[in-house]
Design a protein around this motif. Structure first.
Motif, PDB file in Angstrom:
ATOM      1  N   ASP A  47      39.815  38.025  36.039  1.00  0.00           N
ATOM      2  CA  ASP A  47      40.569  39.280  35.906  1.00  0.00           C
ATOM      3  C   ASP A  47      41.979  39.149  36.470  1.00  0.00           C
ATOM      4  O   ASP A  47      42.934  39.688  35.902  1.00  0.00           O
ATOM      5  CB  ASP A  47      39.829  40.428  36.596  1.00  0.00           C
ATOM      6  CG  ASP A  47      38.545  40.798  35.878  1.00  0.00           C
ATOM      7  OD1 ASP A  47      38.421  40.498  34.673  1.00  0.00           O
ATOM      8  OD2 ASP A  47      37.654  41.383  36.533  1.00  0.00           O
ATOM      9  N   LEU A  48      42.127  38.439  37.587  1.00  0.00           N
ATOM     10  CA  LEU A  48      43.458  38.223  38.167  1.00  0.00           C
ATOM     11  C   LEU A  48      44.327  37.423  37.201  1.00  0.00           C
ATOM     12  O   LEU A  48      45.477  37.774  36.937  1.00  0.00           O
ATOM     13  CB  LEU A  48      43.360  37.501  39.508  1.00  0.00           C
ATOM     14  CG  LEU A  48      44.696  37.149  40.165  1.00  0.00           C
ATOM     15  CD1 LEU A  48      45.499  38.407  40.497  1.00  0.00           C
ATOM     16  CD2 LEU A  48      44.458  36.313  41.422  1.00  0.00           C
ATOM     17  N   ILE A  49      43.779  36.379  36.644  1.00  0.00           N
ATOM     18  CA  ILE A  49      44.518  35.542  35.695  1.00  0.00           C
ATOM     19  C   ILE A  49      44.869  36.339  34.441  1.00  0.00           C
ATOM     20  O   ILE A  49      45.967  36.208  33.903  1.00  0.00           O
ATOM     21  CB  ILE A  49      43.717  34.264  35.373  1.00  0.00           C
ATOM     22  CG1 ILE A  49      43.776  33.322  36.583  1.00  0.00           C
ATOM     23  CG2 ILE A  49      44.213  33.587  34.114  1.00  0.00           C
ATOM     24  CD1 ILE A  49      42.860  32.140  36.515  1.00  0.00           C
ATOM     25  N   ALA A  50      43.947  37.199  33.997  1.00  0.00           N
ATOM     26  CA  ALA A  50      44.213  38.031  32.817  1.00  0.00           C
ATOM     27  C   ALA A  50      45.398  38.955  33.064  1.00  0.00           C
ATOM     28  O   ALA A  50      46.180  39.227  32.154  1.00  0.00           O
ATOM     29  CB  ALA A  50      42.971  38.833  32.450  1.00  0.00           C
ATOM     30  N   ASN A  76      34.462  33.422  37.650  1.00  0.00           N
ATOM     31  CA  ASN A  76      33.637  34.619  37.824  1.00  0.00           C
ATOM     32  C   ASN A  76      33.452  34.982  39.296  1.00  0.00           C
ATOM     33  O   ASN A  76      32.697  35.882  39.619  1.00  0.00           O
ATOM     34  CB  ASN A  76      32.279  34.416  37.150  1.00  0.00           C
ATOM     35  CG  ASN A  76      32.448  34.191  35.667  1.00  0.00           C
ATOM     36  OD1 ASN A  76      33.212  34.883  35.006  1.00  0.00           O
ATOM     37  ND2 ASN A  76      31.764  33.201  35.136  1.00  0.00           N
ATOM     38  N   GLU A  77      34.117  34.267  40.180  1.00  0.00           N
ATOM     39  CA  GLU A  77      34.025  34.526  41.616  1.00  0.00           C
ATOM     40  C   GLU A  77      35.225  35.349  42.072  1.00  0.00           C
ATOM     41  O   GLU A  77      36.233  35.443  41.360  1.00  0.00           O
ATOM     42  CB  GLU A  77      33.969  33.194  42.366  1.00  0.00           C
ATOM     43  CG  GLU A  77      32.703  32.407  42.041  1.00  0.00           C
ATOM     44  CD  GLU A  77      32.722  31.001  42.614  1.00  0.00           C
ATOM     45  OE1 GLU A  77      33.728  30.599  43.236  1.00  0.00           O
ATOM     46  OE2 GLU A  77      31.722  30.296  42.417  1.00  0.00           O
ATOM     47  N   PRO A  78      35.137  35.950  43.282  1.00  0.00           N
ATOM     48  CA  PRO A  78      36.277  36.725  43.788  1.00  0.00           C
ATOM     49  C   PRO A  78      37.559  35.897  43.823  1.00  0.00           C
ATOM     50  O   PRO A  78      37.551  34.719  44.208  1.00  0.00           O
ATOM     51  CB  PRO A  78      35.837  37.125  45.196  1.00  0.00           C
ATOM     52  CG  PRO A  78      34.343  37.129  45.127  1.00  0.00           C
ATOM     53  CD  PRO A  78      33.987  36.005  44.185  1.00  0.00           C
ATOM     54  N   ALA A  79      38.658  36.511  43.425  1.00  0.00           N
ATOM     55  CA  ALA A  79      39.946  35.821  43.295  1.00  0.00           C
ATOM     56  C   ALA A  79      40.535  35.393  44.633  1.00  0.00           C
ATOM     57  O   ALA A  79      41.407  34.530  44.672  1.00  0.00           O
ATOM     58  CB  ALA A  79      40.934  36.711  42.557  1.00  0.00           C
TER      59      ALA A  79
END
Length: 160
Positions: A47-50, A76-79
């Motif tokens: 999600d961060l990368i997105a 899929n792990e916490p950023a």
């Protein structure tokens, strides 16, 4: 192995990657102003990368070459983990001394990187000429590589 292959980013991809790396370097767990309204203990790396719109090749490079993950499970792990793995370490004088990953700091005397990654830590002392050659064949004596970088550190001392 994919992350170790030469990475040639398009101009806009370089800008997105630059913004992501600046975010990582500015991020401080204790300063919510640096979080950009994201809780990295809950937001996944994917999600961060997105949020930065990075393409798959850049994601592979960041995840495997910079953060040293062996597989793609980190997505899929916490950023917070990838941010911690990518942080540069500075000494009291503000000089880069290494990088910390998994609680271990790899120290060094010099860090070589594009100056745009550390805009507050560099000063302009000259100019660099860059050229790109598109080859129709592998380059001799380079392990059949299809691309390479040639650096010329010639210096004109007559003006000194």
């Amino acid at each position: 192995m994919e992350a170790l292959k030469p990475l040639l980013m398009r101009l806009f991809e370089k800008r997105r990657a630059f913004k992501f790396i600046i975010y990582v370097q500015n991020y401080s767990e204790t300063d919510p102003k640096t979080h950009e309204r994201m809780d990295l203990t809950r937001v996944t790396t994917r999600d961060l990368i997105a949020k930065y719109g990075l393409d798959d090749n850049t994601v592979d490079f960041i995840g495997h070459a910079l953060a040293l993950h062996r597989d793609d499970c980190y997505l899929n792990e916490p950023a917070l983990d990838i941010v911690k793995r990518m942080k540069l370490e500075f000494n009291e004088e503000g000089k880069v001394i290494g990088v910390t990953s998994e609680g271990e700091t790899a120290k060094c005397k010099k860090v070589v990187c594009d100056p745009s990654y550390l805009p507050n830590k560099v000063r302009n002392v000259g100019k660099v000429a860059r050229a790109i050659a598109i080859m129709s064949h592998p380059i001799p004596n380079t392990n059949e590589s299809h691309s390479m970088q040639v650096l010329d550190f010639s210096v004109d001392l007559s003006a000194a």
